[in-house]
Design a protein around this motif. Structure first.
Motif, PDB file in Angstrom:
ATOM      1  N   SER A 255      -9.740  -3.072 -21.101  1.00 35.25           N
ATOM      2  CA  SER A 255      -9.708  -3.347 -19.699  1.00 35.25           C
ATOM      3  C   SER A 255      -8.693  -3.703 -18.935  1.00 35.25           C
ATOM      4  O   SER A 255      -8.773  -3.417 -17.849  1.00 35.25           O
ATOM      5  N   ILE A 256      -7.520  -4.045 -19.721  1.00 44.24           N
ATOM      6  CA  ILE A 256      -6.305  -4.111 -18.928  1.00 44.24           C
ATOM      7  C   ILE A 256      -5.485  -2.831 -18.342  1.00 44.24           C
ATOM      8  O   ILE A 256      -5.293  -2.530 -17.345  1.00 44.24           O
ATOM      9  N   VAL A 257      -5.913  -1.783 -19.436  1.00 49.35           N
ATOM     10  CA  VAL A 257      -5.580  -0.421 -18.889  1.00 49.35           C
ATOM     11  C   VAL A 257      -6.386   0.023 -17.808  1.00 49.35           C
ATOM     12  O   VAL A 257      -5.808   0.681 -16.574  1.00 49.35           O
ATOM     13  N   PHE A 258      -7.676   0.051 -17.629  1.00 52.24           N
ATOM     14  CA  PHE A 258      -8.317   0.500 -16.556  1.00 52.24           C
ATOM     15  C   PHE A 258      -8.334  -0.210 -15.376  1.00 52.24           C
ATOM     16  O   PHE A 258      -7.866   0.139 -14.147  1.00 52.24           O
ATOM     17  N   LEU A 259      -7.655  -1.713 -15.383  1.00 51.10           N
ATOM     18  CA  LEU A 259      -7.310  -2.385 -14.377  1.00 51.10           C
ATOM     19  C   LEU A 259      -6.184  -2.032 -13.790  1.00 51.10           C
ATOM     20  O   LEU A 259      -6.151  -1.721 -12.188  1.00 51.10           O
ATOM     21  N   ILE A 260      -5.205  -2.023 -14.372  1.00 49.55           N
ATOM     22  CA  ILE A 260      -3.707  -1.543 -13.920  1.00 49.55           C
ATOM     23  C   ILE A 260      -3.795  -0.219 -13.409  1.00 49.55           C
ATOM     24  O   ILE A 260      -3.376  -0.021 -12.354  1.00 49.55           O
ATOM     25  N   SER A 261      -4.514   0.695 -14.097  1.00 50.07           N
ATOM     26  CA  SER A 261      -4.377   2.238 -13.705  1.00 50.07           C
ATOM     27  C   SER A 261      -5.159   2.368 -12.326  1.00 50.07           C
ATOM     28  O   SER A 261      -4.696   2.901 -11.499  1.00 50.07           O
ATOM     29  N   GLY A 262      -6.274   1.523 -12.311  1.00 47.22           N
ATOM     30  CA  GLY A 262      -7.078   1.436 -10.993  1.00 47.22           C
ATOM     31  C   GLY A 262      -6.061   0.818  -9.880  1.00 47.22           C
ATOM     32  O   GLY A 262      -6.526   1.492  -8.849  1.00 47.22           O
ATOM     33  N   LEU A 263      -5.632  -0.208 -10.272  1.00 46.61           N
ATOM     34  CA  LEU A 263      -4.783  -0.628  -9.145  1.00 46.61           C
ATOM     35  C   LEU A 263      -3.819   0.322  -8.451  1.00 46.61           C
ATOM     36  O   LEU A 263      -3.363   0.537  -7.110  1.00 46.61           O
ATOM     37  N   LEU A 264      -3.116   1.048  -9.335  1.00 44.57           N
ATOM     38  CA  LEU A 264      -2.094   1.975  -9.130  1.00 44.57           C
ATOM     39  C   LEU A 264      -2.324   3.225  -8.458  1.00 44.57           C
ATOM     40  O   LEU A 264      -2.054   3.429  -7.377  1.00 44.57           O
ATOM     41  N   PHE A 265      -3.578   3.613  -8.905  1.00 46.38           N
ATOM     42  CA  PHE A 265      -4.430   4.899  -8.212  1.00 46.38           C
ATOM     43  C   PHE A 265      -4.879   4.553  -6.792  1.00 46.38           C
ATOM     44  O   PHE A 265      -4.666   5.274  -5.882  1.00 46.38           O
ATOM     45  N   PHE A 266      -5.566   3.363  -6.723  1.00 47.21           N
ATOM     46  CA  PHE A 266      -6.054   2.968  -5.406  1.00 47.21           C
ATOM     47  C   PHE A 266      -4.744   2.805  -4.229  1.00 47.21           C
ATOM     48  O   PHE A 266      -4.865   3.355  -3.095  1.00 47.21           O
ATOM     49  N   ASN A 267      -3.724   2.278  -4.900  1.00 46.82           N
ATOM     50  CA  ASN A 267      -2.568   2.042  -4.199  1.00 46.82           C
ATOM     51  C   ASN A 267      -2.020   3.378  -3.637  1.00 46.82           C
ATOM     52  O   ASN A 267      -1.517   3.575  -2.468  1.00 46.82           O
ATOM     53  N   LYS A 268      -2.062   4.232  -4.579  1.00 48.63           N
ATOM     54  CA  LYS A 268      -1.660   5.625  -4.265  1.00 48.63           C
ATOM     55  C   LYS A 268      -2.225   6.353  -3.199  1.00 48.63           C
ATOM     56  O   LYS A 268      -1.648   7.019  -2.239  1.00 48.63           O
ATOM     57  N   ILE A 269      -3.366   6.287  -3.357  1.00 49.89           N
ATOM     58  CA  ILE A 269      -4.178   6.981  -2.205  1.00 49.89           C
ATOM     59  C   ILE A 269      -4.793   6.333  -0.925  1.00 49.89           C
ATOM     60  O   ILE A 269      -5.399   6.877  -0.027  1.00 49.89           O
ATOM     61  N   GLU A 270      -4.387   4.879  -0.893  1.00 51.50           N
ATOM     62  CA  GLU A 270      -4.858   4.274   0.175  1.00 51.50           C
ATOM     63  C   GLU A 270      -4.578   4.778   1.422  1.00 51.50           C
ATOM     64  O   GLU A 270      -5.335   4.348   2.385  1.00 51.50           O
ATOM     65  N   GLY A 271      -3.323   5.318   1.612  1.00 50.98           N
ATOM     66  CA  GLY A 271      -2.887   5.492   2.866  1.00 50.98           C
ATOM     67  C   GLY A 271      -3.497   6.789   3.268  1.00 50.98           C
ATOM     68  O   GLY A 271      -3.461   6.951   4.772  1.00 50.98           O
ATOM     69  N   THR A 272      -4.492   7.540   2.547  1.00 54.23           N
ATOM     70  CA  THR A 272      -5.027   8.885   2.958  1.00 54.23           C
ATOM     71  C   THR A 272      -6.487   8.442   2.919  1.00 54.23           C
ATOM     72  O   THR A 272      -7.281   9.604   3.386  1.00 54.23           O
ATOM     73  N   ILE A 273      -7.016   7.262   2.877  1.00 54.91           N
ATOM     74  CA  ILE A 273      -8.492   7.133   2.803  1.00 54.91           C
ATOM     75  C   ILE A 273      -9.126   7.455   3.940  1.00 54.91           C
ATOM     76  O   ILE A 273     -10.147   8.376   4.011  1.00 54.91           O
ATOM     77  N   VAL A 274      -8.592   6.871   5.189  1.00 51.84           N
ATOM     78  CA  VAL A 274      -8.994   7.152   6.531  1.00 51.84           C
ATOM     79  C   VAL A 274      -9.383   8.537   6.639  1.00 51.84           C
ATOM     80  O   VAL A 274     -10.256   9.188   7.374  1.00 51.84           O
TER      81      VAL A 274
END
Length: 277
Positions: A255-274
Motif C-alpha cells: 500500500s505504501i509503495v503504491f501510494l508513494i510511487s503513484g504520487l511521484l508518477f502523477f507529479n512527474k506527468i502533471e505538467g503535461t496533462i493538459v
C-alpha cells in the motif's frame, strides 16, 4: 525620483521528491470540497433514489451471492451468517471499484476545466476518492444494522477499523493516481480497466472465505493486499481468524509503495496533462 524595484522571481523545476504538491493540495482544500460536492450532486442529480444507490448495489449483490454460494454451493463461513459475511466485503469492494473506475478516468472528464483554470490536478481524482468514502459511510449504516440484527457482539477489535480503512485508502489512492495518470497517456487503460477489476474481484474473498484457497497458493494469493484488508475488516467486526503478521506487513508495504510511487508518477506527468487530454 526614486525608481521602484520590481519583485524578482526565480523559476526552478519542481523536484519529483518535492513536498510542493502536498502543500498545493492544502492551499486548494476549499476547492477540493467543492469538487466532492459537485461529484455527489452530478452522480445523483437525475436519480429518484439518490444516495440510496450506495446501499442498493451492495445489498443486491449480497442477495445474489447468498443465493448462489450459501444456499446452492453451501459455502461455510466459520459460523458467521453469510449475508453479513459477504456484505462487509462488498461495501469495501464497491468503494475501491468506484474510486478506480471513475477516479481513473476523471482527468479526461474534467478536460475542459483543466485547460482553462489552474489548480492542482491531483484534486480531481482525490475528489472522486473522497466521494466514494461518503458512499462507504452510507453503506456502513446497513452493516451496523445487520450486526444488531444477527446479534453479533462487538469487541475491542473494532478499534482497528480506522487503521484498516486507512490502509485501504492508501492502496486505492495510489492505484487511482497511477490509473488516472496513465489514462491521459494511453486510452487503452479505460478499455482494460473493467476486465482487470473483474479479475481482481474474483481474486479477493468477497463471496468466499480464504479457507477454500489451497495452502500452497497462499503466498501468491496474499500478494493481493485487498485479501488481507478484507479479512482484517471482517475480523475487527465479526470475529474469526486474523491474517498472519507477514501477510499484514506485505499488504501495508505494498500500500505504501503504491501510494508513494503513484504520487511521484502523477507529479512527474502533471505538467503535461493538459497537452495530452
Amino acid at each position: 525620483m526614486v525608481k521602484k524595484t520590481l519583485p524578482f522571481y526565480t523559476c526552478k523545476p519542481r523536484s519529483r521528491l518535492s513536498l510542493a504538491p502536498l502543500a498545493d493540495l492544502w492551499h486548494y482544500r476549499n476547492l477540493l470540497w467543492v469538487f466532492v460536492k459537485r461529484d455527489l450532486k452530478v452522480r445523483y442529480r437525475y436519480t429518484m433514489l439518490g444516495g440510496l444507490w450506495s446501499i442498493i448495489q451492495p445489498l443486491s449483490m449480497m442477495l445474489i451471492f447468498s443465493l448462489v454460494f450459501s444456499h446452492i454451493f453451501h459455502v461455510q463461513t466459520a459460523g458467521v451468517p453469510y449475508p453479513i459475511f459477504s456484505y462487509a466485503a462488498l461495501i469495501i469492494w464497491q468503494s475501491v471499484s468506484r474510486m478506480l473506475t471513475q477516479g481513473g478516468t476523471s482527468l479526461n472528464d474534467y478536460g475542459p476545466m483543466l485547460s482553462k483554470v489552474y489548480f492542482p490536478r491531483m484534486l480531481v481524482p482525490l475528489a472522486i476518492i473522497l466521494g466514494a468514502c461518503v458512499d462507504f459511510v452510507i453503506a456502513s449504516t446497513i452493516l451496523l444494522g445487520m450486526i444488531v440484527f444477527y446479534g453479533i457482539s462487538l469487541s475491542l477489535t473494532i478499534l482497528w477499523v480506522p487503521l484498516i480503512l486507512l490502509g485501504i485508502f492508501c492502496l486505492t489512492m495510489g492505484l487511482t493516481l497511477w490509473v488516472s495518470a496513465l489514462d491521459v497517456q494511453f486510452r487503452d487503460i479505460r478499455a482494460a480497466l473493467p476486465f482487470l477489476l473483474q479479475v481482481w474481484m474474483f481474486a479477493t474473498p468477497l463471496m468466499y472465505p480464504v479457507t477454500i484457497i489451497p495452502q500452497r497458493l497462499h503466498t501468491l494469493y496474499y500478494l493481493n493486499p485487498l485479501v488481507t484488508y478484507v479479512e482484517l475488516f471482517r475480523w475487527a467486526l465479526l470475529g474469526g481468524q486474523i491474517p498472519t503478521l507477514p501477510h499484514i506487513f506485505t499488504a501495508t508495504f505494498l500500500s505504501i509503495v503504491f501510494l508513494i510511487s503513484g504520487l511521484l508518477f502523477f507529479n512527474k506527468i502533471e505538467g503535461t496533462i493538459v497537452d495530452r487530454i
